[in-house]
Design an enzyme around this catalytic site. Structure first.
Site, PDB file in Angstrom:
ATOM      1  CG  LEU A 196      -1.930  -1.087   1.411  1.00 50.52           C
ATOM      2  CD1 LEU A 196      -2.671  -0.909   2.739  1.00 50.52           C
ATOM      3  CD2 LEU A 196      -2.910  -1.093   0.258  1.00 50.52           C
ATOM      4  CG  ASP A 197       0.533   4.192  -2.983  1.00 51.67           C
ATOM      5  OD1 ASP A 197       1.370   3.373  -3.412  1.00 51.67           O
ATOM      6  OD2 ASP A 197      -0.356   4.704  -3.688  1.00 51.67           O
TER       7      ASP A 197
END
Length: 324
Positions: free
Chosen positions: A141-142
């Site tokens: 995930l960013d």
């Protein structure tokens, strides 16, 4: 810094007669299924996986009754530090770990983020995970995206989760708040690759990798939409790029949202909250997969984070103020 750990691997297996007549790399993949085909092929080429004591090539045929012997070392991937960073663990067993990632936590060390990452936290929580490729991280995930991630604690779990991701049997559903009013849901099938003009950005580009997202409307506001997006593929920044590509960028996205747009006649609180929302409004809400060892279908759900809930509350108040 920790020195590079090495895990000794010693395995033997007799080739069943029904597998006889196949290529060595194919047989090895079936007998030593906890390791990936590419890793096994590398060990065959290096002479670490022998057949009746002989070094063969991956494409050589092996016969039923032959004995495969694997003697290798699994190197940890890099020199990383274990750090005592709090994790919000929603599920854990001997094979996998599901975490609810907060905003601001980088998943993997990189330039500018040598430590303080999820990977450093995992090494502290599960020291043996250093022997699993990328410390068990199979999808990312960013930094400022919140929500659910699965991590493999063993090589076998890692191999099987990667296989599930490649076969698209892992269900990952996100929620986001986008700029603009979406009339109906749809499918975005647009390849994503590095932007030719800005290397830090991703973009829809003819030479990119196939990328497919499915989106639907959860709630409409005067100038925004609360949406749900299901990933079919998992490209870098996929939802952010795809939603921007169709004209509905994510609120708070510093890279893909473009110039800030003020909703007409909105309250000062609303304008300020939209302008100062500290991250892209994106949350990994649902995760569903087959347990890599038992095969049981498992699912998890993560509540929307406080900043996301607060923004939805303001958007509803704004809508009601103008309707009523």
């Amino acid at each position: 810094m920790s020195s590079i750990n090495k895990q000794a691997i010693q395995l033997t297996a007799e080739v069943p007669y029904d597998l006889g007549g196949q290529r060595l790399d194919q047989v090895a993949a079936q007998l030593f299924g906890e390791h990936s085909r590419s890793r096994l092929s590398g060990w065959i080429k290096e002479g670490n996986l022998t057949v009746d004591g002989q070094v063969l090539r991956p494409r050589d045929i092996v016969h039923g009754g032959a004995v495969l012997a694997l003697s290798a070392e699994q190197e940890a991937q890099g020199e990383w530090i274990a750090q005592d960073i709090e994790l919000n663990i929603v599920y854990e067993d001997e094979q996998i770990l599901v975490i609810d990632k907060p905003a601001g936590l980088v998943v993997h060390p990189a330039a500018g983020h040598a430590d303080g990452t999820l990977l450093n936290a995992l090494l502290h929580h599960v020291p043996d995970i250093i022997n699993v490729p990328r410390a068990g991280i199979v999808h990312r995930l960013d930094k400022d995206t919140t929500g659910l991630m699965v991590v493999a604690k063993t090589i076998e779990a890692q191999t099987r989760l990667v296989d599930q991701l490649q076969k698209r049997t892992v269900s990952r559903i996100y929620e986001c708040i986008v700029i603009g009013v979406i009339t109906s849901g749809g499918k975005i099938s647009a390849p994503i690759g590095r932007s030719s003009s800005q290397r830090q950005r991703m973009a829809v580009t003819d030479g990119g990798k196939p990328a497919v997202s499915h989106y639907r409307v959860l709630e409409r506001f005067r100038s925004h939409t609360h949406s749900r997006v299901k990933l079919e593929t998992g490209r870098t920044h996929q939802i952010r790029v795809h939603m921007s590509h169709i004209g509905y960028p994510l609120v708070g996205d510093p890279v893909y949202a473009g110039r800030f747009r003020i909703p007409p006649a909105a309250s000062q609180t609303m304008v300020q909250s939209l302008k100062e929302f500290p991250r892209q409004a994106l949350h990994a809400r649902f995760l569903e997969l087959d347990h890599p060892i038992t095969g049981e279908r498992m699912k998890w759900q993560s509540p929307l984070p406080d900043d996301f809930v607060w923004l939805l509350t303001l958007l509803r108040q704004d809508r009601e103020a103008f309707i009523g």
